[in-house]
Design a protein around this motif. Structure first.
Motif: not given
Lengths: 348, 91
Positions: A41, A82-85
């Protein structure tokens, strides 16, 4: 730099409850459940930084002097959900927090209830699906909630801003869980905020260490002055930390309808700030009675008790941006006082 | 399962404590008041006791903002005038 500089724990496959108990035993987290920061992750989160060094030091965070590398920020981003963006916004916010004028040591360690507010601007706000509309301060939006939370987890874990250890806040604050909003650029009659402080990049983030929002409710006024008189009233309460500190900043988050009323009458951002500077005033004698400890500009000390003075030493300390959806509620976000907001481009 | 600890390393401390002074008698004493409520009361009384019991001489009192580091001017003044400084009071 290598992975040797990080502590990696081998833990048995366990139930979700046991995992959360482990986090708690380690003293990690904000009290809410967190996602396990596994190697996979964390690597996925770091992919948002392309080929940049994951072990580059982004900031040293007081009071613990914790070393915030991209990788350790990514660990906290994963834990927050959080998401990668969202990762470049988070890294940039941590970069902003380490600017000397932020005075992060004081922000983290004070007895006051200050929390860093993130304001996400431009393309990063759109691409990351940050909420700048109805309910922008929350709840309900993944980007706002998790980016703000990841800042707090980084401050808890890396900066050591643990209540009672590195954070002496008397009552704490709900804003210390997550405090992130996007600027409503489409509804801003004056363009984006970031360019007013010299940042013309397509994506930026502002960090303002302040109190939780103080509401300003005006349903009836069709004149800017009537709306802004209520804003001024919210700026002049004695209880806020800015009251005895002349360098304190105020962020005024206008809702689109209040902003439109001001703009329709030809008022610019600086017109609004100047009006509030002249309107948000208090009696000097009353201020002297209210506070023994006063951090005033030299000219303020020379004032007579019968004089009035503004809540802050210059109009430039009053910052205007637009956020929110339909309705007629704006808010004032006073700072902690001994801190300055910082706006930076969003860079991975 | 392997997970990262979220705390990371710590950097070098930016400041370290000065070495203890073995003999205070005859040295000059300064006060650095951080202007927190009652800080000056506490510091003045402590200074009085040290002057009376240990033989220090109170030479100078400076002030600083509670939330910020002392200015270079204040630190230079203290370092020129005294060998011992009393400071700090939290609320």
């Amino acid at each position: 730099m290598s992975l040797d500089m990080y502590e990696i724990l081998e833990i048995p496959d366990s139930s979700e409850r046991e995992l959360q108990d482990l986090f708690h035993e380690k003293g990690w987290g904000d009290g809410l459940p967190m996602i396990a920061p596994t190697r996979d992750r964390v690597e996925e989160m770091l992919s948002a930084s392309q080929d940049l060094d994951p072990d580059e030091v982004i900031a040293s965070l007081p009071p613990r002097n914790g070393v915030a590398t991209r990788r350790i920020i990514a660990v906290n981003a994963v834990m927050a959900g959080c998401r990668t963006e969202h990762f470049p916004v988070l890294v940039s916010a941590i970069r902003a927090l380490s600017a000397p004028e932020m005075n992060l040591r004081g922000v983290n360690a004070t007895t006051h209830c200050v929390a860093p507010l993130l304001i996400v601007h431009g393309k990063a706000a759109r691409d990351g699906n940050y909420n700048s509309g109805l309910g922008a301060f929350g709840p309900g939006n993944l980007a706002n909630a998790t980016t703000g939370r990841a800042v707090r987890l980084t401050l808890l874990h890396v900066a050591g801003a643990t209540p009672g250890v590195g954070d002496a806040s008397t009552q704490g604050s709900p804003a210390k869980y997550s405090y992130c909003v996007a600027e409503n650029l489409d509804s801003s009659p004056w363009g984006g905020y970031a360019s007013t402080v010299g940042i013309d990049d397509e994506s930026a983030v502002t960090v303002h260490c302040g109190e939780a929002p103080h509401n300003v409710h005006d349903m009836e006024s069709s004149e800017p002055s009537a709306i802004l008189d209520k804003v001024a009233s919210a700026m002049t309460s004695w209880g806020q930390n800015n009251a005895p500190i002349s360098q304190g900043e105020y962020f005024i988050a206008l809702c689109p309808e209040h902003a439109a009323t001001c703009a329709a009458h030809g008022w610019s951002r600086s017109d609004i700030a100047s009006y509030l500077f002249n309107k948000a005033t208090v009696n000097v004698g009353d201020a002297r009675k209210a506070f023994e400890l006063r951090a005033w500009a030299p000219w303020q000390h020379a004032l007579e008790d019968t004089d009035n003075m503004s809540m802050t030493e210059k109009a430039e300390n009053i910052r205007i941006f637009v956020t929110g959806g339909a309705g007629k509620h704006s808010c004032v976000i006073p700072s902690w006082g001994m801190t300055k907001s910082v706006t930076v481009p969003v860079l991975p | 399962m392997e997970i990262y600890a979220p705390t990371g390393n710590t950097g070098e401390p930016q400041n370290s404590l000065a070495s203890p002074i073995p003999v205070l008698n005859g040295l000059s004493l300064g006060i650095l008041d951080n202007t927190k409520p009652n800080a000056r009361v506490l510091l003045d009384r402590l200074a009085d006791r040290l002057v009376e019991r240990v033989g220090l001489t109170l030479a100078i009192a400076e002030t600083k903002n509670a939330a910020l580091a002392a200015s270079d001017q204040v630190l230079e003044s203290l370092s020129k005038e005294v060998q011992v400084v009393l400071t700090a009071s939290a609320d």
